[in-house]
Structures are given as C-alpha cells and as structure tokens.
Design a protein around this motif. Structure first.
Motif, PDB file in Angstrom:
ATOM      1  N   PHE A 291       0.812  -1.209   0.000  1.00 15.43           N
ATOM      2  CA  PHE A 291       0.000   0.000   0.000  1.00 15.43           C
ATOM      3  C   PHE A 291       0.852   1.268   0.000  1.00 15.43           C
ATOM      4  N   VAL A 292       1.939   1.244   0.751  1.00 11.66           N
ATOM      5  CA  VAL A 292       2.752   2.453   0.910  1.00 11.66           C
ATOM      6  C   VAL A 292       3.674   2.679  -0.283  1.00 11.66           C
ATOM      7  N   PHE A 293       4.147   1.578  -0.906  1.00 12.41           N
ATOM      8  CA  PHE A 293       5.081   1.688  -2.028  1.00 12.41           C
ATOM      9  C   PHE A 293       4.532   0.958  -3.257  1.00 12.41           C
ATOM     10  N   PRO A 294       3.414   1.412  -3.824  1.00  7.30           N
ATOM     11  CA  PRO A 294       2.830   0.685  -4.958  1.00  7.30           C
ATOM     12  C   PRO A 294       3.704   0.703  -6.210  1.00  7.30           C
ATOM     13  N   ASP A 295       4.470   1.774  -6.413  1.00  8.25           N
ATOM     14  CA  ASP A 295       5.297   1.884  -7.615  1.00  8.25           C
ATOM     15  C   ASP A 295       6.691   1.302  -7.433  1.00  8.25           C
ATOM     16  N   HIS A 296       7.094   1.070  -6.199  1.00 13.66           N
ATOM     17  CA  HIS A 296       8.428   0.529  -5.919  1.00 13.66           C
ATOM     18  C   HIS A 296       8.310  -0.656  -4.956  1.00 13.66           C
ATOM     19  N   SER A 297       7.289  -1.473  -5.161  1.00 11.94           N
ATOM     20  CA  SER A 297       7.022  -2.572  -4.230  1.00 11.94           C
ATOM     21  C   SER A 297       8.142  -3.609  -4.247  1.00 11.94           C
ATOM     22  N   GLY A 298       8.796  -3.809  -5.410  1.00 16.84           N
ATOM     23  CA  GLY A 298       9.876  -4.781  -5.481  1.00 16.84           C
ATOM     24  C   GLY A 298      11.043  -4.386  -4.596  1.00 16.84           C
ATOM     25  N   LEU A 299      11.494  -3.132  -4.715  1.00 17.32           N
ATOM     26  CA  LEU A 299      12.603  -2.658  -3.885  1.00 17.32           C
ATOM     27  C   LEU A 299      12.211  -2.643  -2.415  1.00 17.32           C
ATOM     28  N   ALA A 300      10.989  -2.168  -2.119  1.00 22.39           N
ATOM     29  CA  ALA A 300      10.531  -2.130  -0.729  1.00 22.39           C
ATOM     30  C   ALA A 300      10.466  -3.532  -0.135  1.00 22.39           C
ATOM     31  N   MET A 301       9.969  -4.505  -0.926  1.00 25.32           N
ATOM     32  CA  MET A 301       9.937  -5.885  -0.453  1.00 25.32           C
ATOM     33  C   MET A 301      11.346  -6.439  -0.283  1.00 25.32           C
ATOM     34  N   GLY A 302      12.261  -6.032  -1.159  1.00 23.10           N
ATOM     35  CA  GLY A 302      13.640  -6.482  -1.021  1.00 23.10           C
ATOM     36  C   GLY A 302      14.257  -6.013   0.285  1.00 23.10           C
ATOM     37  N   ILE A 303      14.030  -4.745   0.632  1.00 24.47           N
ATOM     38  CA  ILE A 303      14.561  -4.206   1.888  1.00 24.47           C
ATOM     39  C   ILE A 303      13.881  -4.879   3.076  1.00 24.47           C
ATOM     40  N   THR A 304      12.559  -4.998   3.000  1.00 26.83           N
ATOM     41  CA  THR A 304      11.810  -5.570   4.124  1.00 26.83           C
ATOM     42  C   THR A 304      12.195  -7.022   4.376  1.00 26.83           C
ATOM     43  N   THR A 305      12.166  -7.842   3.323  1.00 30.10           N
ATOM     44  CA  THR A 305      12.431  -9.263   3.514  1.00 30.10           C
ATOM     45  C   THR A 305      13.901  -9.566   3.759  1.00 30.10           C
ATOM     46  N   SER A 306      14.792  -8.602   3.509  1.00 34.65           N
ATOM     47  CA  SER A 306      16.178  -8.817   3.899  1.00 34.65           C
ATOM     48  C   SER A 306      16.296  -8.903   5.418  1.00 34.65           C
ATOM     49  N   GLY A 307      15.284  -8.383   6.115  1.00 31.87           N
ATOM     50  CA  GLY A 307      15.246  -8.561   7.565  1.00 31.87           C
ATOM     51  C   GLY A 307      15.186 -10.032   7.942  1.00 31.87           C
ATOM     52  N   VAL A 308      14.434 -10.815   7.156  1.00 28.27           N
ATOM     53  CA  VAL A 308      14.395 -12.265   7.380  1.00 28.27           C
ATOM     54  C   VAL A 308      15.775 -12.861   7.158  1.00 28.27           C
ATOM     55  N   GLY A 309      16.462 -12.392   6.114  1.00 29.52           N
ATOM     56  CA  GLY A 309      17.798 -12.904   5.832  1.00 29.52           C
ATOM     57  C   GLY A 309      18.771 -12.616   6.964  1.00 29.52           C
ATOM     58  N   ILE A 310      18.724 -11.400   7.512  1.00 28.02           N
ATOM     59  CA  ILE A 310      19.600 -11.067   8.635  1.00 28.02           C
ATOM     60  C   ILE A 310      19.223 -11.907   9.849  1.00 28.02           C
ATOM     61  N   GLY A 311      17.904 -12.107  10.044  1.00 27.21           N
ATOM     62  CA  GLY A 311      17.473 -12.986  11.123  1.00 27.21           C
ATOM     63  C   GLY A 311      17.990 -14.398  10.933  1.00 27.21           C
ATOM     64  N   MET A 312      18.014 -14.850   9.686  1.00 24.63           N
ATOM     65  CA  MET A 312      18.528 -16.182   9.384  1.00 24.63           C
ATOM     66  C   MET A 312      20.029 -16.262   9.679  1.00 24.63           C
ATOM     67  N   LEU A 313      20.759 -15.159   9.418  1.00 24.31           N
ATOM     68  CA  LEU A 313      22.191 -15.136   9.685  1.00 24.31           C
ATOM     69  C   LEU A 313      22.503 -15.473  11.138  1.00 24.31           C
ATOM     70  N   VAL A 314      21.737 -14.886  12.036  1.00 23.66           N
ATOM     71  CA  VAL A 314      22.028 -15.053  13.469  1.00 23.66           C
ATOM     72  C   VAL A 314      21.211 -16.175  14.092  1.00 23.66           C
TER      73      VAL A 314
END
Length: 429
Positions: free
Chosen positions: A127-150
């Motif tokens: 809803f907040v980033f309709p035109d840049h949802s791919g980049l926004a999802m990339g930043i957001t879901t990288s949180g899962v990746g960092i969580g996976m790291l630790v």
C-alpha cells in the motif's frame, strides 16, 4: 523537513523490516530445535517434524484469517494479536512435557500467531510503495535474511545453555519485539478498502472469487505451492542431514547462516532490479525458480565433498531468497491494489498447504529409505515444475506498459488514525 507522508512510509518500512527480522530468527531456528525434539521425545523423524511443520506453515495457512482481520481492523491490530499469540504459545511450550500438547502450543498457537504477525508486512509495504514494491519488499524481507544469519548460532547457544525449555522462553522474549514494531504499521488504506466497507463477511469473500478467476495469478500461485514444498524440507531437514553425516550441530547451524547470507544478497539485488522500468518480475521469478530446482536436484552431488553442503547452502540462499520479492509486484500486476490484501491472504494460505506437505513427506522418505537423497531429488523436481508454471502465467498476463497516460486522478485514502490522505499516483510510462 521530511513530509508527513514520507515519514509514515519510512516508519512503516522500518517496522516491517523489524518484524521480518525477529520472525526470521525464530523460523530458521526450527531445524536446530527439531534435533533437540528428536532427543527429548525419542520419536521417529516423520512424526517429530509435525511440530516444526505446523509452526512454520500455519504462518502461511492463516493468510485468509489475517487478511480478514486486516480488512476488519488494520495491519497494526493484526500484528499485535499475532504477537501476543506467538508469545503465549512459546511460553506455554517451555512448560510442556507431552509431545501432543507441544503440537498444540508450539505448532498451532504459535503458528497462528506468527501468521497474523507476518502477513501485515507485505500488505502494508504494498500500500505504501505501490510503484516501488519490489525494492521495498527487497529491503523488508532482507530482515528475514539477517534474522537467518544469526538464527542458527543463537538457537544453538540457547539450547546448549538453557536446554529446550529455556530456549522456548528466551525465544518468546526475543520475538515479543514484534508487538511494538506492529504498533508502528500505520498504513493508509484506500477509501473503498476501509474496515467499514469490508465488515460483511460475504463482501469479503467475493474478493477471493475475483482473485481466483485470474489465470495468470493462479499459475504463479500453483508454482509457489510447489517450490514451498522444497523450501520447507530444507528449512527443517538440512541440519538433521548434515549431523547424520558426521557434522557437529554448530556446523549444521552455520549452514543456516550461509543460507541467510545468500538470501540477503538475493533479496536486495532482486529488489533493486525490479520496479518501474526495471526487469520483468515474472521472468526473474522463472529464472530463480529454475536455478533453485537445479541446485536441489543435484544436492546428492554436493555432499560428496566436505565443503559441498556449505556451497549448496549459499547457492540455495541466493536462488530461493529472491522469490518472495515477487509476491507483491505480481499480485499488484495480476489483481490490482483493490484486491492486494485478499490475493496475499490466499497466496499465504496455499504456500502453507504446500509447505505442510514437505517436511513429513521428506521424513517419511528418510524413514523408508534411510537416505535423504531421494527427498531432495523429488523436492527439486517440484521446484522445476514451479518454473514451468511461471512460463504458463505469461500466456494469460496482459501486455505491460502499453498504455501511456499523462494524468491520473487522485485517490483518497484514510489512515488507521482516521486522517484523510490525498494520494496522486505517478503517471504510467
């Protein structure tokens, strides 16, 4: 000075990132905890994996429920309810002595909680980033990746220091941080998608009917079900496999860290590659899925060499990590902003059904054959079939970026706090 609308967007992005991080720490410790469950309860691999399978996959299967609560109230309320259930389930699990009760507390209660917590993240970002949802999802879901790291090292440390019971308590403390993060999800909703307009359950269900009638969306959705079967197998069973082949549990947890590194690289790169005038998300979805399937099918070749599992983990993280990035962009393309919430709810539900099949099936194959090789080969074939589904979706998709418009009418949104927001979409190119 940053405009109020931009501040709201940044806060939403940071909050969603935080939620994904804490959930990532919890989810990707499931395979390490699975080893302790085998030791404590002395059950076969197939039945023991039900606990982790329910926990991981109810997160997805609760998609329609989370979607309805978002429709009825908001992303913020949904996340808070989910966080409370998650903490209650984990705390209760620390006192459980019965395997069947643990299925309820850790598998079902915490599983439902994690689902209610997770779905608001892509919805709010969409809803907040309709035109840049791919980049926004990339930043957001990288949180899962960092969580996976630790996740691997933290989970193994907690198990070594506090045992299984203490690990559940400490996990509850860690993941409780999703509640304050959820309080920051103040996303604007379009006027025809406010809770008032969506209270009636019949009207809510009609949105799912419209989504299901979209062939391109359904093709990609079926493909996601197939690759999630393999995703859940590796999440839960990879640590057990390497331990059985002579690795220590610390070395097994390091594989999760390597997957996390690959995931972060993939999600940020894919996020940057998608967006307005970027690469086609459907084409990228096909490419990454095909590469992921190839890596999994050839898994028996990797384990011949001492460093093979580490190479496999890194490649698997790179090819699988970016797939979640396409969820919001493809939903927006195929069903539109109006049905984004329902499309994501159905997407999460069927992902959960696919993931629920994977770990018990892999455990059953292991118990019957004594080898994980066949499980990985079968899982890889599922993923390759998912790549074919992406190709089929291109048959029904509408031409992209064919219409040039110079003016678009403003959209009236209402925020969670009742404030009216005038949003003027950027013109199509």
């Amino acid at each position: 000075m940053i405009p109020a609308g931009h501040r709201r967007s940044v806060v939403t992005l940071v909050a969603a990132f935080g939620i994904q991080f804490f959930i990532g720490v919890l989810i990707y410790g499931t395979g390490i905890i699975h080893l302790s469950l085998l030791d404590v309860f002395q059950r076969d691999d197939a039945s023991t994996s039900v606990v982790g399978s329910l926990f991981v996959n109810l997160m997805s299967m609760t998609g329609p429920l989370a979607s309805y609560i978002i429709h009825r109230w908001s992303c913020r309320v949904t996340t808070i309810i989910g966080g409370i259930l998650l903490v209650v389930g984990l705390v209760a699990s620390s006192f459980v002595k019965s395997f069947w009760v643990l299925i309820v507390t850790n598998g079902i209660i915490s599983g439902v909680g994690i689902g209610l917590t997770l779905l608001p993240c892509p919805v709010s970002v969409g809803f907040v980033f309709p035109d840049h949802s791919g980049l926004a999802m990339g930043i957001t879901t990288s949180g899962v990746g960092i969580g996976m790291l630790v996740s691997g090292p933290i989970t193994q440390y907690l198990l070594d220091t506090y045992g299984l019971s203490g690990t559940y308590l400490m996990s509850a403390a860690i993941v409780s941080h999703v509640i304050p993060c959820g309080m920051l999800l103040k996303t604007p909703l379009k006027k025809n998608q406010t809770p008032v307009a969506s209270k009636h359950i019949t009207e809510y269900l009609k949105t799912y009917i419209k989504v299901v009638k979209t062939p391109a969306y359904m093709c990609v959705l079926v493909g996601s079900i197939l690759w999630n079967i393999a995703y859940s197998v590796i999440t839960i069973h990879l640590p057990n496999f390497v331990v059985q082949n002579g690795s220590t549990r610390s070395e097994a947890s390091f594989l999760i860290t390597l997957i996390g590194i690959g995931t972060i690289l993939s999600r940020l790169t894919v996020g940057l590659a998608t967006g307005p005038n970027g690469l086609d998300p459907l084409l990228l979805n096909f490419g990454l899925t095909a590469l992921m399937g190839t890596v999994i099918v050839t898994f028996p070749l990797y384990v011949i060499y001492p460093t093979g599992p580490m190479i496999f983990a890194l490649l698997y993280g790179i090819y699988s990590g970016g797939l979640l990035i396409f969820t919001v962009p493809l939903c927006l393309e195929f069903v539109g902003m109006q049905h984004l919430n329902s499309a994501l709810g159905l997407w999460f539900l069927l992902l959960g059904l696919g993931s629920l099949i994977g770990p018990p099936l892999a455990g059953l194959v292991l118990d019957q054959t004594g080898s994980f090789d066949y499980s990985y080969i079968i899982s890889g074939l599922f993923v390759l079939s998912a790549a074919v589904c992406s190709l089929l979706a291109s048959i029904w998709r509408k031409p992209r970026n064919k219409t040039v418009t110079t003016r678009r009418d403003p959209e009236i949104w209402t925020a969670d706090n009742g404030a009216v927001v005038i949003h003027i979409p950027s013109p199509s190119r």
